[in-house]
Design a protein around this motif. Sequence first.
Motif, PDB file in Angstrom:
ATOM      1  N   ILE A   6       0.928  -1.142  -0.211  1.00 42.21           N
ATOM      2  CA  ILE A   6       0.060   0.094   0.020  1.00 42.21           C
ATOM      3  C   ILE A   6       0.828   1.385  -0.003  1.00 42.21           C
ATOM      4  CG2 ILE A   6      -1.740   1.461   1.148  1.00 42.21           C
ATOM      5  CD1 ILE A   6      -2.615  -1.264   2.282  1.00 42.21           C
ATOM      6  N   LEU A   7       0.739   2.137  -0.876  1.00 47.53           N
ATOM      7  CA  LEU A   7       1.365   3.416  -0.947  1.00 47.53           C
ATOM      8  C   LEU A   7       0.310   4.536  -0.596  1.00 47.53           C
ATOM      9  CD1 LEU A   7       2.496   1.541  -3.577  1.00 47.53           C
ATOM     10  CD2 LEU A   7       3.790   3.412  -4.111  1.00 47.53           C
ATOM     11  N   GLY A   8       0.837   5.069   0.554  1.00 44.83           N
ATOM     12  CA  GLY A   8      -0.106   6.128   1.157  1.00 44.83           C
ATOM     13  C   GLY A   8      -0.462   5.709   2.538  1.00 44.83           C
ATOM     14  N   THR A   9      -0.791   6.891   3.364  1.00 47.80           N
ATOM     15  CA  THR A   9      -1.133   6.788   4.706  1.00 47.80           C
ATOM     16  C   THR A   9      -2.354   7.439   5.178  1.00 47.80           C
ATOM     17  OG1 THR A   9       0.547   8.291   5.370  1.00 47.80           O
ATOM     18  CG2 THR A   9       1.313   6.060   5.498  1.00 47.80           C
ATOM     19  N   GLY A  10      -3.316   7.888   4.199  1.00 48.14           N
ATOM     20  CA  GLY A  10      -4.396   8.762   4.480  1.00 48.14           C
ATOM     21  C   GLY A  10      -5.634   7.795   4.872  1.00 48.14           C
ATOM     22  N   ASN A  11      -6.510   8.547   4.787  1.00 47.95           N
ATOM     23  CA  ASN A  11      -8.084   7.811   5.342  1.00 47.95           C
ATOM     24  C   ASN A  11      -8.310   6.481   4.450  1.00 47.95           C
ATOM     25  OD1 ASN A  11      -8.304   9.831   7.124  1.00 47.95           O
ATOM     26  ND2 ASN A  11      -9.719  10.889   6.276  1.00 47.95           N
ATOM     27  N   VAL A  12      -8.161   6.702   3.114  1.00 47.59           N
ATOM     28  CA  VAL A  12      -8.466   5.358   2.358  1.00 47.59           C
ATOM     29  C   VAL A  12      -7.370   4.321   2.528  1.00 47.59           C
ATOM     30  CG1 VAL A  12      -8.593   4.724   0.109  1.00 47.59           C
ATOM     31  CG2 VAL A  12      -9.605   6.903   0.579  1.00 47.59           C
ATOM     32  N   ALA A  13      -6.098   4.815   2.609  1.00 47.69           N
ATOM     33  CA  ALA A  13      -4.780   3.870   2.933  1.00 47.69           C
ATOM     34  C   ALA A  13      -5.139   3.226   4.388  1.00 47.69           C
ATOM     35  CB  ALA A  13      -3.769   4.387   2.883  1.00 47.69           C
ATOM     36  N   PHE A  14      -5.611   3.849   5.337  1.00 45.14           N
ATOM     37  CA  PHE A  14      -5.777   3.416   6.549  1.00 45.14           C
ATOM     38  C   PHE A  14      -7.041   2.375   6.854  1.00 45.14           C
ATOM     39  CE2 PHE A  14      -8.043   3.798  10.679  1.00 45.14           C
ATOM     40  CZ  PHE A  14      -7.117   3.386  11.565  1.00 45.14           C
ATOM     41  N   HIS A  15      -7.985   2.683   6.184  1.00 46.70           N
ATOM     42  CA  HIS A  15      -9.010   1.623   6.050  1.00 46.70           C
ATOM     43  C   HIS A  15      -8.755   0.289   5.176  1.00 46.70           C
ATOM     44  CE1 HIS A  15     -12.090   3.650   8.545  1.00 46.70           C
ATOM     45  NE2 HIS A  15     -11.682   4.692   8.058  1.00 46.70           N
ATOM     46  N   ILE A  16      -8.375   0.679   3.956  1.00 49.05           N
ATOM     47  CA  ILE A  16      -8.028  -0.567   3.388  1.00 49.05           C
ATOM     48  C   ILE A  16      -6.941  -1.511   3.973  1.00 49.05           C
ATOM     49  CG2 ILE A  16      -6.727  -1.216   1.198  1.00 49.05           C
ATOM     50  CD1 ILE A  16      -8.311   0.923  -0.357  1.00 49.05           C
ATOM     51  N   PHE A  17      -5.994  -0.755   4.504  1.00 50.89           N
ATOM     52  CA  PHE A  17      -4.912  -1.616   5.372  1.00 50.89           C
ATOM     53  C   PHE A  17      -5.816  -2.412   6.398  1.00 50.89           C
ATOM     54  CE2 PHE A  17      -2.296  -2.052   9.230  1.00 50.89           C
ATOM     55  CZ  PHE A  17      -1.317  -2.751   8.608  1.00 50.89           C
ATOM     56  N   GLN A  18      -6.492  -1.969   7.202  1.00 48.22           N
ATOM     57  CA  GLN A  18      -7.120  -2.551   8.249  1.00 48.22           C
ATOM     58  C   GLN A  18      -8.078  -3.705   7.470  1.00 48.22           C
ATOM     59  OE1 GLN A  18      -9.619   0.313  10.605  1.00 48.22           O
ATOM     60  NE2 GLN A  18      -8.005  -0.045  12.297  1.00 48.22           N
ATOM     61  N   THR A  19      -8.880  -3.465   6.642  1.00 53.03           N
ATOM     62  CA  THR A  19      -9.607  -4.480   5.881  1.00 53.03           C
ATOM     63  C   THR A  19      -8.896  -5.711   5.441  1.00 53.03           C
ATOM     64  OG1 THR A  19     -11.168  -2.744   5.612  1.00 53.03           O
ATOM     65  CG2 THR A  19     -11.526  -4.764   4.240  1.00 53.03           C
ATOM     66  N   PHE A  20      -7.859  -5.133   4.612  1.00 50.33           N
ATOM     67  CA  PHE A  20      -7.061  -6.193   4.078  1.00 50.33           C
ATOM     68  C   PHE A  20      -6.338  -7.056   4.904  1.00 50.33           C
ATOM     69  CE2 PHE A  20      -5.998  -4.216  -0.631  1.00 50.33           C
ATOM     70  CZ  PHE A  20      -7.246  -4.586  -0.826  1.00 50.33           C
ATOM     71  N   SER A  21      -6.025  -6.522   6.122  1.00 49.86           N
ATOM     72  CA  SER A  21      -5.231  -7.288   7.127  1.00 49.86           C
ATOM     73  C   SER A  21      -6.023  -8.343   7.660  1.00 49.86           C
ATOM     74  CB  SER A  21      -4.643  -6.294   8.325  1.00 49.86           C
ATOM     75  OG  SER A  21      -3.681  -5.432   7.810  1.00 49.86           O
ATOM     76  N   ALA A  64      -3.060   4.563  -2.884  1.00 49.63           N
ATOM     77  CA  ALA A  64      -3.992   5.416  -2.071  1.00 49.63           C
ATOM     78  C   ALA A  64      -3.516   6.760  -1.777  1.00 49.63           C
ATOM     79  CB  ALA A  64      -4.665   4.785  -0.983  1.00 49.63           C
ATOM     80  N   LEU A  65      -3.314   7.524  -3.004  1.00 51.90           N
ATOM     81  CA  LEU A  65      -2.722   8.918  -2.762  1.00 51.90           C
ATOM     82  C   LEU A  65      -3.213  10.123  -3.274  1.00 51.90           C
ATOM     83  CD1 LEU A  65       0.710   7.209  -4.324  1.00 51.90           C
ATOM     84  CD2 LEU A  65       0.355   7.968  -1.855  1.00 51.90           C
ATOM     85  N   LYS A  66      -2.802  11.160  -3.134  1.00 57.47           N
ATOM     86  CA  LYS A  66      -3.549  12.451  -3.683  1.00 57.47           C
ATOM     87  C   LYS A  66      -3.550  12.254  -5.234  1.00 57.47           C
ATOM     88  CE  LYS A  66      -2.159  15.564  -0.262  1.00 57.47           C
ATOM     89  NZ  LYS A  66      -1.449  16.716   0.212  1.00 57.47           N
TER      90      LYS A  66
END
Length: 253
Positions: A6-21, A64-66
């Motif tokens: 995952i490239l990015g640490t914003g809101n979208v990245a945060f939730h996708i990371f949690q869900t993928f994990s 998951a970037l600008k």
Amino acid sequence: MVEVVILGTGNVAFHIFQTFSEAKNIRVIQVYNHKKVSLKSFSKLIDTTTNIHNLKPADFYLLALKDDVISEIAQQLNNHKGIILHTSGAIGLNALQSATNFGVFYPLQSFSKNNTVDFTEIPICIEANSTENLEKIKSLALEISTDVREIDSEQRKALHVAAVFVNNFSNHLYSIGAEICDDHGIDFSILKPLITETALKIKNLKPREAQTGPALRNDQKTIETHLALLPNKHKHIYNLITQSIQDLHGKKL
């Protein structure tokens, strides 16, 4: 097991990371951000890096970037064999064309870090540069959502505009409503049942059929009373939306 960076640490990245994990057949192996401080919340959970050239080999690289950096970052990933994905509603598929394998993984939802979302109910819009890649992206999406749809770039741009109206603009109107309440010593929570009912109503009715209010009825006395009460900064919005409703429905006598 599908491996994802995952490239990015914003809101979208945060939730996708949690869900993928939490997904059975997906493993997030790395998170990237160019700022070390942004990786702080991830560093105890997963391998992280601030160097774009140190990304691990993976099946998917999720950007998951600008919007304005997607194409630039994608160009730096053109040596990776995995599928490069972006999560934007407004950026076309061709922004990733410097890569060999690429596509779109757009979850149609508003994300806030402090608000839990159920990904199984979130529509995920997908697109790819080949039929083979589309099937792989579809399989990835179905691991976390029951609503996966093939949406092309032009459709997705239109969908994003529609989402701005129903989400961002409506939330701004909530803010104005809250301000009006505050100005008159009223607790905004009194409007929450009305907001909920309005949202629930369109599960069974088309939005046009669910429309109510003084603009629809062409109730001029009420409209004038409202305008007299409103501060100047909100009069234009009130008039503009009133006129839009009447243009759509026709003025009722």
